[in-house]
Design a protein around this motif. Structure first.
Motif, PDB file in Angstrom:
ATOM      1  N   GLU A  45      43.168  54.818  49.093  1.00  0.00           N
ATOM      2  CA  GLU A  45      42.990  55.872  50.096  1.00  0.00           C
ATOM      3  C   GLU A  45      41.585  55.928  50.671  1.00  0.00           C
ATOM      4  O   GLU A  45      41.419  56.077  51.870  1.00  0.00           O
ATOM      5  CB  GLU A  45      43.337  57.241  49.492  1.00  0.00           C
ATOM      6  CG  GLU A  45      44.805  57.469  49.312  1.00  0.00           C
ATOM      7  CD  GLU A  45      45.600  57.453  50.599  1.00  0.00           C
ATOM      8  OE1 GLU A  45      45.107  57.947  51.631  1.00  0.00           O
ATOM      9  OE2 GLU A  45      46.719  56.930  50.592  1.00  0.00           O
ATOM     10  N   ASP A  46      40.596  55.789  49.835  1.00  0.00           N
ATOM     11  CA  ASP A  46      39.215  55.880  50.330  1.00  0.00           C
ATOM     12  C   ASP A  46      38.802  54.626  51.082  1.00  0.00           C
ATOM     13  O   ASP A  46      37.704  54.564  51.610  1.00  0.00           O
ATOM     14  CB  ASP A  46      38.247  56.171  49.184  1.00  0.00           C
ATOM     15  CG  ASP A  46      38.370  55.191  48.031  1.00  0.00           C
ATOM     16  OD1 ASP A  46      39.410  54.521  47.910  1.00  0.00           O
ATOM     17  OD2 ASP A  46      37.425  55.099  47.237  1.00  0.00           O
ATOM     18  N   GLN A  47      39.689  53.632  51.191  1.00  0.00           N
ATOM     19  CA  GLN A  47      39.393  52.390  51.888  1.00  0.00           C
ATOM     20  C   GLN A  47      40.223  52.230  53.159  1.00  0.00           C
ATOM     21  O   GLN A  47      40.114  51.251  53.842  1.00  0.00           O
ATOM     22  CB  GLN A  47      39.642  51.190  50.970  1.00  0.00           C
ATOM     23  CG  GLN A  47      38.816  51.215  49.703  1.00  0.00           C
ATOM     24  CD  GLN A  47      37.337  51.194  49.976  1.00  0.00           C
ATOM     25  OE1 GLN A  47      36.859  50.505  50.857  1.00  0.00           O
ATOM     26  NE2 GLN A  47      36.586  51.996  49.232  1.00  0.00           N
ATOM     27  N   THR A  86      46.426  52.592  39.578  1.00  0.00           N
ATOM     28  CA  THR A  86      45.435  53.511  39.016  1.00  0.00           C
ATOM     29  C   THR A  86      44.471  52.756  38.107  1.00  0.00           C
ATOM     30  O   THR A  86      43.249  52.936  38.192  1.00  0.00           O
ATOM     31  CB  THR A  86      46.129  54.639  38.230  1.00  0.00           C
ATOM     32  OG1 THR A  86      46.957  55.373  39.128  1.00  0.00           O
ATOM     33  CG2 THR A  86      45.123  55.573  37.585  1.00  0.00           C
ATOM     34  N   VAL A  87      45.002  51.903  37.267  1.00  0.00           N
ATOM     35  CA  VAL A  87      44.167  51.111  36.354  1.00  0.00           C
ATOM     36  C   VAL A  87      43.263  50.171  37.149  1.00  0.00           C
ATOM     37  O   VAL A  87      42.072  50.051  36.864  1.00  0.00           O
ATOM     38  CB  VAL A  87      45.044  50.321  35.355  1.00  0.00           C
ATOM     39  CG1 VAL A  87      44.214  49.329  34.559  1.00  0.00           C
ATOM     40  CG2 VAL A  87      45.776  51.276  34.425  1.00  0.00           C
ATOM     41  N   VAL A  88      43.814  49.520  38.148  1.00  0.00           N
ATOM     42  CA  VAL A  88      43.025  48.595  38.967  1.00  0.00           C
ATOM     43  C   VAL A  88      41.867  49.322  39.633  1.00  0.00           C
ATOM     44  O   VAL A  88      40.729  48.852  39.626  1.00  0.00           O
ATOM     45  CB  VAL A  88      43.917  47.901  40.025  1.00  0.00           C
ATOM     46  CG1 VAL A  88      43.082  47.204  41.081  1.00  0.00           C
ATOM     47  CG2 VAL A  88      44.858  46.919  39.353  1.00  0.00           C
ATOM     48  N   LYS A  89      42.147  50.481  40.186  1.00  0.00           N
ATOM     49  CA  LYS A  89      41.091  51.229  40.870  1.00  0.00           C
ATOM     50  C   LYS A  89      40.022  51.716  39.899  1.00  0.00           C
ATOM     51  O   LYS A  89      38.828  51.572  40.155  1.00  0.00           O
ATOM     52  CB  LYS A  89      41.689  52.414  41.627  1.00  0.00           C
ATOM     53  CG  LYS A  89      40.657  53.161  42.434  1.00  0.00           C
ATOM     54  CD  LYS A  89      41.270  54.282  43.229  1.00  0.00           C
ATOM     55  CE  LYS A  89      40.179  54.953  44.068  1.00  0.00           C
ATOM     56  NZ  LYS A  89      40.701  56.086  44.808  1.00  0.00           N
ATOM     57  N   GLN A  90      40.428  52.271  38.778  1.00  0.00           N
ATOM     58  CA  GLN A  90      39.484  52.856  37.828  1.00  0.00           C
ATOM     59  C   GLN A  90      38.678  51.800  37.074  1.00  0.00           C
ATOM     60  O   GLN A  90      37.469  51.932  36.929  1.00  0.00           O
ATOM     61  CB  GLN A  90      40.213  53.746  36.837  1.00  0.00           C
ATOM     62  CG  GLN A  90      40.757  55.003  37.456  1.00  0.00           C
ATOM     63  CD  GLN A  90      41.583  55.834  36.486  1.00  0.00           C
ATOM     64  OE1 GLN A  90      41.908  55.408  35.386  1.00  0.00           O
ATOM     65  NE2 GLN A  90      41.950  57.033  36.908  1.00  0.00           N
ATOM     66  N   ARG A  91      39.348  50.793  36.594  1.00  0.00           N
ATOM     67  CA  ARG A  91      38.674  49.816  35.720  1.00  0.00           C
ATOM     68  C   ARG A  91      38.084  48.631  36.455  1.00  0.00           C
ATOM     69  O   ARG A  91      37.050  48.114  36.060  1.00  0.00           O
ATOM     70  CB  ARG A  91      39.627  49.324  34.649  1.00  0.00           C
ATOM     71  CG  ARG A  91      40.049  50.424  33.706  1.00  0.00           C
ATOM     72  CD  ARG A  91      40.806  49.890  32.551  1.00  0.00           C
ATOM     73  NE  ARG A  91      41.302  50.994  31.729  1.00  0.00           N
ATOM     74  CZ  ARG A  91      42.129  50.842  30.740  1.00  0.00           C
ATOM     75  NH1 ARG A  91      42.580  49.645  30.432  1.00  0.00           N
ATOM     76  NH2 ARG A  91      42.529  51.882  30.045  1.00  0.00           N
ATOM     77  N   ARG A 139      38.440  47.894  42.513  1.00  0.00           N
ATOM     78  CA  ARG A 139      38.902  47.146  43.682  1.00  0.00           C
ATOM     79  C   ARG A 139      39.116  48.069  44.874  1.00  0.00           C
ATOM     80  O   ARG A 139      39.413  49.245  44.710  1.00  0.00           O
ATOM     81  CB  ARG A 139      40.215  46.414  43.386  1.00  0.00           C
ATOM     82  CG  ARG A 139      40.133  45.423  42.273  1.00  0.00           C
ATOM     83  CD  ARG A 139      39.427  44.194  42.736  1.00  0.00           C
ATOM     84  NE  ARG A 139      39.504  43.176  41.693  1.00  0.00           N
ATOM     85  CZ  ARG A 139      38.510  42.385  41.374  1.00  0.00           C
ATOM     86  NH1 ARG A 139      37.368  42.484  41.989  1.00  0.00           N
ATOM     87  NH2 ARG A 139      38.656  41.482  40.439  1.00  0.00           N
ATOM     88  N   LYS A 140      38.971  47.505  46.070  1.00  0.00           N
ATOM     89  CA  LYS A 140      39.223  48.244  47.299  1.00  0.00           C
ATOM     90  C   LYS A 140      40.666  48.070  47.751  1.00  0.00           C
ATOM     91  O   LYS A 140      41.189  48.900  48.487  1.00  0.00           O
ATOM     92  CB  LYS A 140      38.289  47.762  48.397  1.00  0.00           C
ATOM     93  CG  LYS A 140      36.833  48.026  48.094  1.00  0.00           C
ATOM     94  CD  LYS A 140      35.953  47.486  49.179  1.00  0.00           C
ATOM     95  CE  LYS A 140      34.488  47.743  48.837  1.00  0.00           C
ATOM     96  NZ  LYS A 140      33.596  47.175  49.836  1.00  0.00           N
TER      97      LYS A 140
END
Length: 75
Positions: free
Chosen positions: A72-74, A14-19, A22-23
């Motif tokens: 998910e979006d990737q 979650t942190v990786v995606k938000q901050r 990253r894909k």
């Protein structure tokens, strides 16, 4: 055995995606670390290939496998 690893990995993702925006996230896991592999697979990581990497540590080689999580979006 209490799902703490799974919760920790999900929180990190979650942190990786938000901050970091990253894909995908790649990691290496020791080939015989079955609890870690089970945890990563539950979260959604997949093995990238059949190639076995290795790490030399304290004079001994340790086999590694590469895994990837795609957000998910990737997928």
């Amino acid at each position: 055995g209490k799902g703490l690893g799974e919760r920790f990995v999900k929180e990190l993702l979650t942190v990786v995606k938000q901050r970091l925006k990253r894909k995908a996230v790649d990691l290496f896991v020791l080939s015989d670390n079955y609890p870690a592999i089970r945890c990563y697979r539950k979260v959604g990581f997949e093995f990238l290939d059949d190639y076995e990497y290795s790490l030399e540590f304290q004079g001994k080689r340790h086999p590694l496998r590469k895994m990837r999580y795609r957000f998910e979006d990737q997928k």
